[in-house]
Design a protein around this motif. Sequence first.
Motif, PDB file in Angstrom:
ATOM      1  N   GLY A   1      27.589   1.473  12.162  1.00 23.81           N
ATOM      2  CA  GLY A   1      26.880   0.858  11.042  1.00 23.81           C
ATOM      3  C   GLY A   1      25.770  -0.045  11.547  1.00 23.81           C
ATOM      4  N   GLY A   2      26.089  -0.840  12.569  1.00 22.84           N
ATOM      5  CA  GLY A   2      25.109  -1.778  13.118  1.00 22.84           C
ATOM      6  C   GLY A   2      23.861  -1.070  13.642  1.00 22.84           C
ATOM      7  N   LEU A   3      24.053   0.030  14.358  1.00 21.01           N
ATOM      8  CA  LEU A   3      22.895   0.747  14.915  1.00 21.01           C
ATOM      9  C   LEU A   3      22.013   1.292  13.794  1.00 21.01           C
ATOM     10  CD1 LEU A   3      24.547   2.660  17.918  1.00 21.01           C
ATOM     11  CD2 LEU A   3      23.124   0.588  17.995  1.00 21.01           C
ATOM     12  N   ASN A   4      22.652   1.815  12.747  1.00 27.27           N
ATOM     13  CA  ASN A   4      21.860   2.312  11.614  1.00 27.27           C
ATOM     14  C   ASN A   4      21.108   1.187  10.913  1.00 27.27           C
ATOM     15  OD1 ASN A   4      22.119   5.368  10.884  1.00 27.27           O
ATOM     16  ND2 ASN A   4      24.077   4.769  11.770  1.00 27.27           N
ATOM     17  N   VAL A   5      21.702   0.019  10.838  1.00 24.81           N
ATOM     18  CA  VAL A   5      21.029  -1.136  10.235  1.00 24.81           C
ATOM     19  C   VAL A   5      19.824  -1.553  11.092  1.00 24.81           C
ATOM     20  CG1 VAL A   5      21.325  -3.607   9.754  1.00 24.81           C
ATOM     21  CG2 VAL A   5      23.017  -1.963   8.927  1.00 24.81           C
TER      22      VAL A   5
ATOM     23  N   THR B   1      15.465  -8.043  22.079  1.00 19.34           N
ATOM     24  CA  THR B   1      16.764  -7.389  22.318  1.00 19.34           C
ATOM     25  C   THR B   1      17.741  -7.575  21.157  1.00 19.34           C
ATOM     26  OG1 THR B   1      16.536  -7.695  24.705  1.00 19.34           O
ATOM     27  CG2 THR B   1      18.767  -7.307  23.874  1.00 19.34           C
ATOM     28  N   PHE B   2      18.370  -6.455  20.799  1.00  8.35           N
ATOM     29  CA  PHE B   2      19.533  -6.468  19.902  1.00  8.35           C
ATOM     30  C   PHE B   2      20.753  -6.032  20.710  1.00  8.35           C
ATOM     31  CE2 PHE B   2      16.111  -5.051  16.943  1.00  8.35           C
ATOM     32  CZ  PHE B   2      16.229  -5.998  15.938  1.00  8.35           C
ATOM     33  N   VAL B   3      21.890  -6.690  20.482  1.00  4.43           N
ATOM     34  CA  VAL B   3      23.145  -6.171  21.009  1.00  4.43           C
ATOM     35  C   VAL B   3      24.018  -5.773  19.821  1.00  4.43           C
ATOM     36  CG1 VAL B   3      25.266  -6.699  22.284  1.00  4.43           C
ATOM     37  CG2 VAL B   3      23.061  -7.534  23.139  1.00  4.43           C
ATOM     38  N   GLY B   4      24.509  -4.549  19.863  1.00  4.18           N
ATOM     39  CA  GLY B   4      25.445  -4.075  18.843  1.00  4.18           C
ATOM     40  C   GLY B   4      26.851  -4.113  19.414  1.00  4.18           C
ATOM     41  N   TYR B   5      27.752  -4.730  18.688  1.00  5.68           N
ATOM     42  CA  TYR B   5      29.120  -4.887  19.191  1.00  5.68           C
ATOM     43  C   TYR B   5      30.103  -4.364  18.148  1.00  5.68           C
ATOM     44  CZ  TYR B   5      33.182  -7.008  21.430  1.00  5.68           C
ATOM     45  OH  TYR B   5      34.393  -7.210  22.051  1.00  5.68           O
ATOM     46  N   SER B   6      31.271  -4.007  18.609  1.00 10.27           N
ATOM     47  CA  SER B   6      32.299  -3.510  17.713  1.00 10.27           C
ATOM     48  C   SER B   6      33.663  -3.933  18.225  1.00 10.27           C
ATOM     49  CB  SER B   6      32.218  -1.985  17.664  1.00 10.27           C
ATOM     50  OG  SER B   6      33.433  -1.440  17.212  1.00 10.27           O
ATOM     51  N   TYR B   7      34.595  -4.134  17.317  1.00  9.22           N
ATOM     52  CA  TYR B   7      35.970  -4.463  17.684  1.00  9.22           C
ATOM     53  C   TYR B   7      36.847  -3.208  17.720  1.00  9.22           C
ATOM     54  CZ  TYR B   7      34.348  -9.194  17.090  1.00  9.22           C
ATOM     55  OH  TYR B   7      33.636 -10.357  17.234  1.00  9.22           O
ATOM     56  N   SER B   8      36.218  -2.037  17.586  1.00  3.93           N
ATOM     57  CA  SER B   8      36.971  -0.777  17.538  1.00  3.93           C
ATOM     58  C   SER B   8      37.840  -0.585  18.767  1.00  3.93           C
ATOM     59  CB  SER B   8      36.014   0.408  17.420  1.00  3.93           C
ATOM     60  OG  SER B   8      35.391   0.417  16.162  1.00  3.93           O
ATOM     61  N   LYS B   9      37.266  -0.865  19.936  1.00  6.95           N
ATOM     62  CA  LYS B   9      38.010  -0.669  21.173  1.00  6.95           C
ATOM     63  C   LYS B   9      38.559  -1.992  21.693  1.00  6.95           C
ATOM     64  CE  LYS B   9      35.790   3.326  20.763  1.00  6.95           C
ATOM     65  NZ  LYS B   9      34.648   3.639  19.873  1.00  6.95           N
TER      66      LYS B   9
ATOM     67  N   GLU C   1      38.944   0.331  11.144  1.00  9.67           N
ATOM     68  CA  GLU C   1      38.632  -0.770  10.220  1.00  9.67           C
ATOM     69  C   GLU C   1      37.144  -1.027  10.052  1.00  9.67           C
ATOM     70  OE1 GLU C   1      40.848  -1.576   8.391  1.00  9.67           O
ATOM     71  OE2 GLU C   1      42.758  -1.429   9.438  1.00  9.67           O
ATOM     72  N   ARG C   2      36.342  -0.470  10.948  1.00  7.48           N
ATOM     73  CA  ARG C   2      34.878  -0.555  10.846  1.00  7.48           C
ATOM     74  C   ARG C   2      34.404  -1.999  10.807  1.00  7.48           C
ATOM     75  NH1 ARG C   2      34.325   2.346  13.320  1.00  7.48           N
ATOM     76  NH2 ARG C   2      32.157   2.760  12.865  1.00  7.48           N
ATOM     77  N   ILE C   3      34.584  -2.663  11.939  1.00  8.16           N
ATOM     78  CA  ILE C   3      34.170  -4.060  11.999  1.00  8.16           C
ATOM     79  C   ILE C   3      33.461  -4.350  13.332  1.00  8.16           C
ATOM     80  CG2 ILE C   3      36.541  -4.796  12.693  1.00  8.16           C
ATOM     81  CD1 ILE C   3      34.203  -6.887  10.503  1.00  8.16           C
ATOM     82  N   GLY C   4      32.259  -4.905  13.209  1.00 12.33           N
ATOM     83  CA  GLY C   4      31.451  -5.230  14.376  1.00 12.33           C
ATOM     84  C   GLY C   4      30.344  -6.181  13.980  1.00 12.33           C
ATOM     85  N   TYR C   5      29.396  -6.385  14.873  1.00 12.78           N
ATOM     86  CA  TYR C   5      28.251  -7.229  14.525  1.00 12.78           C
ATOM     87  C   TYR C   5      27.024  -6.851  15.330  1.00 12.78           C
ATOM     88  CZ  TYR C   5      29.389  -9.882  18.793  1.00 12.78           C
ATOM     89  OH  TYR C   5      29.638 -10.235  20.093  1.00 12.78           O
ATOM     90  N   ILE C   6      25.871  -7.322  14.854  1.00  9.74           N
ATOM     91  CA  ILE C   6      24.617  -7.242  15.599  1.00  9.74           C
ATOM     92  C   ILE C   6      24.227  -8.667  15.951  1.00  9.74           C
ATOM     93  CG2 ILE C   6      22.149  -6.721  15.470  1.00  9.74           C
ATOM     94  CD1 ILE C   6      22.882  -4.866  13.050  1.00  9.74           C
ATOM     95  N   VAL C   7      23.763  -8.880  17.188  1.00  7.11           N
ATOM     96  CA  VAL C   7      23.189 -10.173  17.531  1.00  7.11           C
ATOM     97  C   VAL C   7      21.781  -9.918  18.068  1.00  7.11           C
ATOM     98  CG1 VAL C   7      24.425 -10.149  19.753  1.00  7.11           C
ATOM     99  CG2 VAL C   7      23.478 -12.294  18.886  1.00  7.11           C
TER     100      VAL C   7
ATOM    101  N   ALA D   1      15.516  -8.721   7.272  1.00  6.01           N
ATOM    102  CA  ALA D   1      15.469  -7.270   7.080  1.00  6.01           C
ATOM    103  C   ALA D   1      16.809  -6.623   7.442  1.00  6.01           C
ATOM    104  CB  ALA D   1      14.340  -6.663   7.908  1.00  6.01           C
ATOM    105  N   LEU D   2      17.473  -7.119   8.465  1.00  4.22           N
ATOM    106  CA  LEU D   2      18.801  -6.591   8.816  1.00  4.22           C
ATOM    107  C   LEU D   2      19.771  -6.810   7.654  1.00  4.22           C
ATOM    108  CD1 LEU D   2      19.184  -7.972  12.485  1.00  4.22           C
ATOM    109  CD2 LEU D   2      18.801  -5.582  11.875  1.00  4.22           C
TER     110      LEU D   2
END
Lengths: 397, 397
Positions: free
Chosen positions: B108-112, B237-245, B252-258, B272-273
Amino acid sequence: MIANKMQSLVANSSAIRAMFEEGKKMAAVVGAENVFDFSLGNPSAEPPAAVKEAILNILSEEPVNLVHGYMNNSGYEDVRKKIAESIQSEFGAAITEDNLIMTVGAAGGLNVIFKTILNPGDEVLTFAPYFAEYRNYCENFNASLTVVPADLNSFQPNLQACEQYITAKTKAVMINTPNNPTGVVYQEAVLRELAQLLLAKEKEFGTDIYLISDEPYRKLAYDGVKIPYVLEMYHNTFVGYSYSKALSLAGERIGYIVANSQMVDFKATMDALNVANRILGFVNAPSLFQRVIGRCLTAEVDVNIYKKNRDLLYQHLIECGFSCIKPEGAFYLFPKAPIADDKAFCNAAKKYNLLLVPGSAFGCPGYFRIAYCTDFDRIQRSLASFSKLAEEFNLSN
Amino acid sequence: MIANKMQSLVANSSAIRAMFEEGKKMAAVVGAENVFDFSLGNPSAEPPAAVKEAILNILSEEPVNLVHGYMNNSGYEDVRKKIAESIQSEFGAAITEDNLIMTVGAAGGLNVIFKTILNPGDEVLTFAPYFAEYRNYCENFNASLTVVPADLNSFQPNLQACEQYITAKTKAVMINTPNNPTGVVYQEAVLRELAQLLLAKEKEFGTDIYLISDEPYRKLAYDGVKIPYVLEMYHNTFVGYSYSKALSLAGERIGYIVANSQMVDFKATMDALNVANRILGFVNAPSLFQRVIGRCLTAEVDVNIYKKNRDLLYQHLIECGFSCIKPEGAFYLFPKAPIADDKAFCNAAKKYNLLLVPGSAFGCPGYFRIAYCTDFDRIQRSLASFSKLAEEFNLSN
């Protein structure tokens, strides 16, 4: 630099944020309890107790990696089967789990449908007044939204106008019932006539036209009103559903799409929905809440909470001299503004600490929306403000 | 009729499903316990106990409508603040909650991010081998993915080749470390050189070039290896993170963009994000799991579970004569296939009940991926199959 398409969207969203900030400033002056924010559709009724119970039971009974792990992109088969059976038994619809995919709320579901069916340049029709996000969802896929003017007497779909608006480019017609922002429930006879119209237009143009029914408010209906189930009225039909309002789980992003088996290319379409769910980045609907839904099929929020709000506020508006169709569903009222300029009217309302949304935000200028999903006692305290607003505009009762 | 773009995607997905069906048939013949399915990256380690504890505490302590209701599209402010503080303290990065938005997983984060920055016709660069979904994510926004050929000696980003591939159309360069499919951790020196290259190319072309680091495997690193934090190595720089692993919460589809505060148009970009998260249909990251993350910042899955798998399988492959870079992270091995045709090789492996994924699926033919996120004893039982496979292809130890 952000993308060109995003520039205007960000500007527009800043306007919404500005309103939110204004509300905060207002609260600082008059106290939060005296700000009557009717602008947001965030459910105020609590989720039914069954939701918490289901979570607790799942955590103690089901394998933890099943509960929190990946599953088929369409969702857990056992959950889809249970939902399909409940749709069968409630509406007699001839569907199984193969007609269903679990989605990230109704918003996610609509984007999955659009990704699946829309080619660039396609047109989607909807009926004013309508939920403004539909336009963004269409434009995500380089399609455009065409708005059929409102039938201001009933806020039912304006079929006469619709007939003129359907062209060879029309890929889908979207409806939303019970409706945001009017609260109106679309009547069965009108829906059946719409189905006939679409069949005739498919024949006339030699095209496929989809009917998409967005139904996040289906469970919020009052006075025993029955909401017609459109799925089997027309072959090329998708219904998008969400538990956001039905179970007050708006933040959890859980819903589903169901498709009519008689749809053209049914199997390929279901496969495409599955793939679209994945590649749009949803991957799957949140796993724990899929499992919660599987255990909460008969649970519902207490709609009397909203009905009480509606009755009090509607009655008072009428007594003040406002003109408004009495809504049978959802948690919105959509009265006529006493002046043509609905934005100016909503601005004037701020004097009385009333935050209302202009009808032009829903493609229906001259009206305004009240989201009455808030505490009953706040509504009681807001009545004096509505009275003063009516006085300012010389409404008489 | 489904959309034109979807036709080939559905055909491709049917191929994956066919493999899945083959696995089921195999299980019917030899027994499920003797099918060695190394094809899927679904976490096998259990979520840490802190997750269940957090859910129970939230349900008993926090207001139910806060937990399950809408919040700002960027996510709960208190949760973002806690995550920002933990990033600050772990990496010394100068960020606050204003640099963060919660997303529906990393996908989701990458698409955003892509919705926010990509105009049609833009190019996104990534390094082979790469996660195949990146191409679909780019094409969602009518941009294209260009793949920089692999450095087969190290599977580090091939910077020499990269320099040739960056053009005035290059809007972003994507990296994925620890890497899927190689398990390789990108080295700090290489990343700093990449940052220098991007700065030089921004100057050369007078463009903005974003660096996007997709880091769902950040927490899965072995042997004390430190994974460099790229956020502040380069302004855009954007970092996309996820709690999947990290927490085994893939479903559960939970992560963040920083985002780096020094980014061009930082404030407009964050706005815009936020808007992109809404209009793509995510609306917000699932609410309960946002709150769970706020209480689980120091929790981690037991990476020794994966390390044990890696060590056993890597050792055996080497003993069988396979050639493979020893991965320092993620839960994948990416050995060289003993014949050029990696698809034929993976087909041959099925004789021994081994389900492997050809490297060509990751833009790197001649190799194959083993996802070792499965039970240790299944890996033990699979060793004989790998031996037989090596024998068939005359590998010697």
